[in-house]
Design an enzyme around this catalytic site. Structure first.
Site, PDB file in Angstrom:
ATOM      1  N   LEU A 163     -25.574  57.627   8.541  1.00 48.61           N
ATOM      2  CA  LEU A 163     -26.280  58.724   9.206  1.00 48.61           C
ATOM      3  C   LEU A 163     -27.486  59.136   8.355  1.00 48.61           C
ATOM      4  CD1 LEU A 163     -26.014  60.638  11.675  1.00 48.61           C
ATOM      5  CD2 LEU A 163     -24.855  62.245  10.142  1.00 48.61           C
ATOM      6  N   ILE A 164     -28.630  59.322   9.008  1.00 41.30           N
ATOM      7  CA  ILE A 164     -29.830  59.781   8.295  1.00 41.30           C
ATOM      8  C   ILE A 164     -29.699  61.292   8.061  1.00 41.30           C
ATOM      9  CG2 ILE A 164     -32.339  60.056   8.446  1.00 41.30           C
ATOM     10  CD1 ILE A 164     -31.456  57.140   8.075  1.00 41.30           C
ATOM     11  N   HIS A 222     -30.252  50.211  18.980  1.00 38.97           N
ATOM     12  CA  HIS A 222     -28.807  50.226  19.201  1.00 38.97           C
ATOM     13  C   HIS A 222     -28.450  49.115  20.184  1.00 38.97           C
ATOM     14  CE1 HIS A 222     -24.842  52.027  19.061  1.00 38.97           C
ATOM     15  NE2 HIS A 222     -24.751  51.760  20.347  1.00 38.97           N
ATOM     16  N   GLU A 230     -33.207  42.100  21.292  1.00 33.60           N
ATOM     17  CA  GLU A 230     -33.734  42.934  20.199  1.00 33.60           C
ATOM     18  C   GLU A 230     -34.951  42.275  19.556  1.00 33.60           C
ATOM     19  OE1 GLU A 230     -29.784  45.353  18.783  1.00 33.60           O
ATOM     20  OE2 GLU A 230     -30.196  43.488  17.737  1.00 33.60           O
ATOM     21  N   ASP A 257     -27.265  58.239  17.233  1.00 33.78           N
ATOM     22  CA  ASP A 257     -27.611  57.637  18.529  1.00 33.78           C
ATOM     23  C   ASP A 257     -27.988  58.634  19.613  1.00 33.78           C
ATOM     24  OD1 ASP A 257     -26.986  55.141  17.400  1.00 33.78           O
ATOM     25  OD2 ASP A 257     -24.877  55.354  17.948  1.00 33.78           O
ATOM     26  N   ASN A 301     -33.188  41.399  12.629  1.00 29.43           N
ATOM     27  CA  ASN A 301     -34.254  42.244  13.192  1.00 29.43           C
ATOM     28  C   ASN A 301     -35.316  42.559  12.146  1.00 29.43           C
ATOM     29  OD1 ASN A 301     -33.825  43.212  16.108  1.00 29.43           O
ATOM     30  ND2 ASN A 301     -31.762  43.310  15.229  1.00 29.43           N
ATOM     31  N   ASN A 339     -34.625  53.818  15.712  1.00 35.40           N
ATOM     32  CA  ASN A 339     -33.436  52.985  15.560  1.00 35.40           C
ATOM     33  C   ASN A 339     -33.320  52.057  16.760  1.00 35.40           C
ATOM     34  OD1 ASN A 339     -30.878  52.135  14.485  1.00 35.40           O
ATOM     35  ND2 ASN A 339     -29.852  53.442  15.997  1.00 35.40           N
TER      36      ASN A 339
HETATM   37  C1  GAR Z   1     -28.249  44.852  15.635  1.00 31.12           C
HETATM   38  O1  GAR Z   1     -27.663  44.319  16.773  1.00 31.12           O
HETATM   39  C2  GAR Z   1     -28.454  46.345  15.806  1.00 31.12           C
HETATM   40  O2  GAR Z   1     -28.731  46.728  17.121  1.00 31.12           O
HETATM   41  C3  GAR Z   1     -27.128  46.884  15.352  1.00 31.12           C
HETATM   42  O3  GAR Z   1     -26.782  46.106  14.249  1.00 31.12           O
HETATM   43  C4  GAR Z   1     -27.288  44.786  14.442  1.00 31.12           C
HETATM   44  C5  GAR Z   1     -27.982  44.353  13.175  1.00 31.12           C
HETATM   45  O4  GAR Z   1     -28.333  42.996  13.254  1.00 31.12           O
HETATM   46  N1  GAR Z   1     -27.228  48.272  15.028  1.00 31.12           N
HETATM   47  C6  GAR Z   1     -26.239  49.137  15.257  1.00 31.12           C
HETATM   48  O5  GAR Z   1     -25.162  48.808  15.710  1.00 31.12           O
HETATM   49  C7  GAR Z   1     -26.562  50.587  14.913  1.00 31.12           C
HETATM   50  N2  GAR Z   1     -25.565  51.463  15.423  1.00 31.12           N
HETATM   51  P1  GAR Z   1     -29.331  42.351  12.198  1.00 31.12           P
HETATM   52  O6  GAR Z   1     -28.854  42.755  10.799  1.00 31.12           O
HETATM   53  O7  GAR Z   1     -29.195  40.889  12.422  1.00 31.12           O
HETATM   54  O8  GAR Z   1     -30.705  42.876  12.496  1.00 31.12           O
END
Ligand code: GAR
Length: 188
Positions: free
Chosen positions: A86-87, A103, A173, A144, A14, A101
């Protein structure tokens, strides 16, 4: 030109999409990739894109060291992209409405502490859900729970594993996070 910092703990796909989207963008640019994991793939991605990175540990997140760095860098928006900690309240207050964020599920279901990455997808499949999706939301002091900005869905197929569902979620995403962040930047 508005300034974006991304915080990420993992692979950083992302973060990569965001860096690509805002390279050459007239509204905002990604000026910093922050990570709490020295071996995170996102650091290599930042290097490859020529975006400075900043490594910090858990205590430096809590004691304000990261916050001071973000303030010194005159960051307008903090974008979490696979950031697992956690922030702290002090950072939420210092960036009011300015931390977002993503999720990998349809909050408020499958959120909270420990619900990240493949743990989320495993839980969704184990519950027999026929639909999952993504939630982009503002960040407050609790995991969240901030205001939702965007949600969209995808099917969960009978043959899905956590890996195949993760791929479908990642595609969602990548398609939506950059444009939602851009809309936020325009409104700042
Ligand atoms: C993503 O799917 C994001 O939504 C998730 O981690 C992944 C990171 O992927 N975030 C969470 O689970 C937050 N609670 P990436 O490193 O390939 O972007």
């Amino acid at each position: 030109m508005k300034r974006i910092a991304i915080l990420a703990s993992g692979s950083g796909t992302n973060a990569q999409r965001l860096m690509e989207h805002f390279a050459g963008n007239s509204i905002a640019k990604v000026v910093l990739i922050g990570s709490d994991q020295p071996t995170a793939g996102v650091l290599q991605r930042a290097w490859d894109m020529g975006v400075p990175s900043y490594l910090f540990n858990g205590p430096q997140l809590k004691d304000g060291t990261l916050l001071r760095e973000l303030q010194q860098q005159r960051i307008d928006l903090v974008v979490l992209a696979g950031f697992m900690r956690l922030i702290p309240a002090g950072m939420v207050q210092a960036f009011p409405q300015r931390i977002v964020n993503i999720h990998p599920a349809l909050l408020p279901k499958y959120g909270g502490k420990g619900m990240y990455g493949e743990h989320v997808h495993r839980a969704v499949i184990a519950a027999g859900e026929q639909e999952s999706g993504i939630t982009i939301h503002r960040v407050n002091e609790r995991y969240d729970e901030g205001e939702h900005l965007f949600q969209t869905t995808c099917p969960v197929l009978p043959e899905d594993t956590a890996e195949t569902l993760a791929q479908r979620i990642h595609a969602l995403e990548h398609a939506h996070y950059p444009r939602i962040v851009e809309a936020l930047m325009k409104a700042l």
